[in-house]
Design a protein around this motif. Structure first.
Motif, PDB file in Angstrom:
ATOM      1  N   VAL B  93      17.809   9.636  -3.985  1.00 25.73           N
ATOM      2  CA  VAL B  93      17.447  10.715  -3.061  1.00 25.73           C
ATOM      3  C   VAL B  93      15.975  10.566  -2.687  1.00 25.73           C
ATOM      4  CG1 VAL B  93      16.988  12.255  -5.003  1.00 25.73           C
ATOM      5  CG2 VAL B  93      17.422  13.214  -2.768  1.00 25.73           C
ATOM      6  N   PHE B  94      15.688  10.762  -1.382  1.00 28.70           N
ATOM      7  CA  PHE B  94      14.313  10.843  -0.908  1.00 28.70           C
ATOM      8  C   PHE B  94      13.945  12.318  -0.783  1.00 28.70           C
ATOM      9  CE2 PHE B  94      14.491   6.476   0.668  1.00 28.70           C
ATOM     10  CZ  PHE B  94      13.186   6.081   0.494  1.00 28.70           C
ATOM     11  N   PHE B  95      12.756  12.710  -1.242  1.00 29.12           N
ATOM     12  CA  PHE B  95      12.344  14.102  -1.029  1.00 29.12           C
ATOM     13  C   PHE B  95      10.839  14.178  -0.950  1.00 29.12           C
ATOM     14  CE2 PHE B  95      10.894  15.038  -5.344  1.00 29.12           C
ATOM     15  CZ  PHE B  95      11.483  14.006  -6.035  1.00 29.12           C
ATOM     16  N   HIS B 133      10.907   8.744  -3.939  1.00 30.08           N
ATOM     17  CA  HIS B 133      12.286   8.285  -4.088  1.00 30.08           C
ATOM     18  C   HIS B 133      12.662   8.409  -5.555  1.00 30.08           C
ATOM     19  CE1 HIS B 133      15.549   5.282  -4.532  1.00 30.08           C
ATOM     20  NE2 HIS B 133      15.903   5.755  -3.362  1.00 30.08           N
ATOM     21  N   ALA B 134      13.809   9.071  -5.807  1.00 32.04           N
ATOM     22  CA  ALA B 134      14.251   9.241  -7.188  1.00 32.04           C
ATOM     23  C   ALA B 134      15.608   8.599  -7.357  1.00 32.04           C
ATOM     24  CB  ALA B 134      14.325  10.719  -7.556  1.00 32.04           C
TER      25      ALA B 134
END
Lengths: 95, 163, 112
Positions: B93-95, B133-134
């Motif tokens: 996931v990008f946050f 980015h995780a």
């Protein structure tokens, strides 16, 4: 015991080469070359202990720095297509 | 001036550590010469400031490093679980988050700490906005809880007065 | 007696280090895209390097050898996030599409 660690590092290096050959993007290849370099640093240190020659640690130290510079230089080349200082818009118009 | 002296002391200590010669006056003299040369060049380049040689972080760093290393070990176990499980439950996931640091140095420390922790990477920084980015949702929640953010802010807080 | 104990501890460190190096590389092979592979690579850089260096330092004892090993570890700790960040930013700028990304908050995968 050091031999086992050296063997583990060599196996891991072989796996990193597989990723470097498979790609698919150029960044995958750079990533695997970078981790290959980190493993080389560790392998040099372990070999220094295996052969009872602590001088190898100096080589490992220098290799860690060279590995970092290499990664940054190659990335800079692929991001900007040249290694020098980018010339600004105004200077480019002057030329 | 004090900063230059302490930089020289650190450089000479590193030189002693790497060379391992303590009894040869010629070699020690060469070490002193190279240390002085490097400090002089750094002084001329004007890089000996609170960013180039951050001695003000020494005391906070002693508290921060062990905590960061323990966090790294914990998140290493999390990422190793994802890799080793046959189904690979990765939910990348990008946050974006906002950081609370005031100086560029603090932001750099925070971004590098995030990247050093496996499972999260700082991809881009724009002012106080970090694009991260995780590998998993849990890792993203860990960053969003803001514990590391507060720790780094506390670490940089004494440097608010210009040194 | 103490030497055997120290040997066992250092072997345990070396084993954990070797195992995490292999796990990290396995992740580089298995994970789907370049962004997720970077997470696996940082296992090698942090836990793998740290554990192997710690194991070797225990074998080296309190000496210059251990000091140099510590310096190697510090260099790796300082350089690895910088190169990972440079790699991630270059990949994003070049427009490598992230696999399976869901947009949680913020804009998502465009370069700022």
């Amino acid at each position: 015991m050091f031999g086992a660690v050296a063997a583990a590092l060599l196996v891991a290096m072989g796996m990193a080469i597989i990723r470097a050959l498979k790609g698919p993007t150029v960044f995958d290849r750079i990533l695997s070359v970078n981790t290959f370099g980190t493993k080389t640093v560790l392998l040099i240190a372990v070999i220094g202990f295996l052969q009872k020659r602590p001088d190898f640690l100096d080589i490992a130290l220098v290799y860690a720095l060279i590995n970092f510079i290499t990664t940054i230089a190659v990335l800079k080349f692929f991001e900007f297509s040249h290694l020098g200082t980018p010339i600004g818009e105004e200077e480019a118009e002057d030329l | 001036m004090l900063r230059s002296l302490s930089l020289g002391a650190v450089l000479f200590a590193t030189w002693l550590l790497l060379s391992g010669f303590y009894d040869d006056p010629l070699l020690l003299g060469l070490g002193v010469v190279s240390t002085v040369l490097v400090v002089y060049i750094a002084h001329r380049m004007d890089v000996i400031d609170h960013e180039g040689h951050p001695v003000q972080l020494s005391f906070g760093g002693v508290m921060y490093w062990p905590w960061l290393l323990w966090e790294i070990v914990k998140s290493n176990i999390g990422v190793a679980k994802v890799i080793l499980s046959p189904s690979m439950p990765a939910t990348p996931v990008f946050f974006k988050i906002k950081s609370s640091q005031k100086t560029d140095l603090g932001r750099t420390i925070y971004a590098n700490s995030i990247t050093l922790t496996p499972g999260t990477i700082t991809v881009a920084i724009d002012g106080e906005d970090f694009l991260i980015h995780a590998l998993t949702r849990e890792g993203a929640k860990g960053v969003m809880s803001g514990k590391m953010d507060r720790k780094v802010s506390r670490l940089e807080a004494p440097s608010e007065t210009p040194a | 007696m103490t030497t055997t104990l120290l040997d066992v501890i250092s072997w345990a460190f070396l084993l954990i280090g070797g195992a995490s190096v292999i796990i990290g590389t396995l992740g580089i092979l298995r994970l789907p895209d370049v962004y997720t592979r970077m997470h696996a690579a940082s296992i090698t850089d942090t836990l793998g390097a740290g554990m192997i260096v710690a194991g070797l330092a225990i074998q080296g004892g309190f000496s210059l050898v251990s000091a140099k090993l510590f310096l190697i570890f510090v260099f790796l700790l300082f350089t690895s996030p910088v190169s990972t960040h440079a790699l991630a930013k270059a990949a994003l700028t070049a427009g490598v599409t992230p696999a399976g990304t869901d947009r949680k908050s913020g804009k998502g995968a465009e370069a700022p």
